[in-house]
Design an enzyme around this catalytic site. Structure first.
Site, PDB file in Angstrom:
ATOM      1  N   SER A   1       0.828  -1.197   0.000  1.00  0.00           N
ATOM      2  CA  SER A   1       0.000   0.000   0.000  1.00  0.00           C
ATOM      3  C   SER A   1       0.867   1.253   0.000  1.00  0.00           C
ATOM      4  CB  SER A   1      -0.896   0.021   1.241  1.00  0.00           C
ATOM      5  OG  SER A   1      -1.558   1.260   1.380  1.00  0.00           O
TER       6      SER A   1
ATOM      7  N   TYR B   1      -2.431   0.394   9.981  1.00  0.00           N
ATOM      8  CA  TYR B   1      -2.546  -0.269   8.681  1.00  0.00           C
ATOM      9  C   TYR B   1      -1.294  -0.056   7.845  1.00  0.00           C
ATOM     10  CZ  TYR B   1      -3.807  -1.017   3.830  1.00  0.00           C
ATOM     11  OH  TYR B   1      -3.796  -1.417   2.529  1.00  0.00           O
TER      12      TYR B   1
ATOM     13  N   LYS C   1       1.612  -2.898   6.697  1.00  0.00           N
ATOM     14  CA  LYS C   1       2.017  -3.183   5.322  1.00  0.00           C
ATOM     15  C   LYS C   1       3.533  -3.057   5.154  1.00  0.00           C
ATOM     16  CE  LYS C   1      -1.694  -4.218   2.943  1.00  0.00           C
ATOM     17  NZ  LYS C   1      -1.805  -5.500   2.199  1.00  0.00           N
TER      18      LYS C   1
END
Length: 319
Positions: free
Chosen positions: A117, A141, A145
């Protein structure tokens, strides 16, 4: 040659599965259906319903289907929610990746394409992000990643797994009316839901330092994204050396107002978006440069903003 797509019953994963099929490559889907849809998996494609955290089950699936490579898309993908639920996010995205890598080593699977991402960059100081831009994630998040990328690189060095990680911002559109983005947090589904319910979509802030005052972001069509995932898989399978990380970016981006105008044109609903306050921390413009990916893994922006919006509208959920 057979590839597993983790998260293959989700919005992006299901498009990757179809891209593999169009390339004539056998594929198997592994998904726990926590956010995916069983009917997104094409007929005839083997489906394994299990959690990525169940290492023995993942190992057995890899062996049973003769898997030679994995496209890893499974994970918890909501950046905002991850701030409230960091432990869940890390369990799904970090522990899940460890489990997958353990299963791959046990089953002798040597190729991995990781769907990462652009959240790994956080809010970069430059408005055009390249692969050399410093990573500084701002949510659990994004952190998860980036840790996933580190884990995969370490496993590559220790166990010989050939790999690459693909970073991108906003994935939109659809390759078929049967596959819609059902995320409750993404811009396109939010606009579609508002219009479908007779409400006026909203823009958060119109005083950004951009040509039309609304912030500019990278929007890429899901079919273009899926094509490059499969191209990366084919390159690894064929023994080509790839970069550790690629950005799948447009190079110029689209403003929120451009997106709204495209929705008005595609739906025939003439509306003036409501204007709300800025969201805290929203930068004026963040766009990724896709030059390296264009060179190595068939990355191209083959779809216009009209294509993106029209295909998303055509695939909208209907009660």
């Amino acid at each position: 040659m057979s590839w597993m797509v983790t998260g293959g019953a989700g919005y992006i994963g299901s498009h990757v599965v179809r891209a593999f099929g169009e390339a004539g490559i056998d594929v198997v889907v592994l998904d726990d259906l926590s956010s995916g849809h069983r009917d997104y998996v094409p007929d005839g494609v083997p489906f394994v319903e299990t959690s990525l955290l169940d290492t023995p089950a993942v190992t057995a699936a890899l062996r049973e289907h003769g898997v030679t490579g994995v496209v890893h898309l499974a994970g918890f993908k909501y950046a905002g929610v991850s701030v409230r639920e960091p432990l869940h996010t890390y369990t799904q995205n970090v522990t899940g990746t460890v489990s997958l890598l353990e299963a791959m080593v046990a089953a002798g699977v040597g190729n991995l394409v990781f769907s990462s991402s652009a959240a790994t960059y956080g809010t970069p100081r430059t408005d055009l992000v390249t692969e050399t831009t410093a990573t500084s994630p701002e949510s659990p998040y994004g952190e998860s990643k980036l840790i996933g990328e580190w884990l995969i690189a370490d496993a590559g060095r220790a166990h010989g797994i050939r790999h690459t990680s693909l970073r991108y911002f906003n994935v939109v559109g659809s390759g078929t009316t049967q596959l819609a983005d059902t995320s409750p947090h993404n811009l396109f589904p939010l606009v579609i839901k508002a219009l479908s319910e007779g409400r006026t979509p909203r823009i958060n802030g119109e005083d950004y330092a951009t040509p039309d005052g609304t912030n500019v972001r990278d929007y890429v069509h899901v079919v273009d994204l899926a094509t490059s995932h499969v191209s990366a898989a084919q390159a690894l399978e064929g023994g080509r050396e790839l970069e550790r990380v690629y950005n799948l970016g447009s190079g110029d981006g689209l403003s929120v107002r451009q997106i709204m105008d495209a929705f008005a044109a595609a739906t025939g609903q003439d509306f003036t978006p409501e204007i709300g306050p800025r969201r805290a921390g929203d930068p004026d413009r963040i766009v990724a440069d896709g030059t390296l990916a264009a060179r190595d893994i068939d990355w191209a922006m083959r779809h216009t903003v009209t294509d993106m919006v029209a295909s998303a509208w055509a695939a909208r959920p209907r009660d």
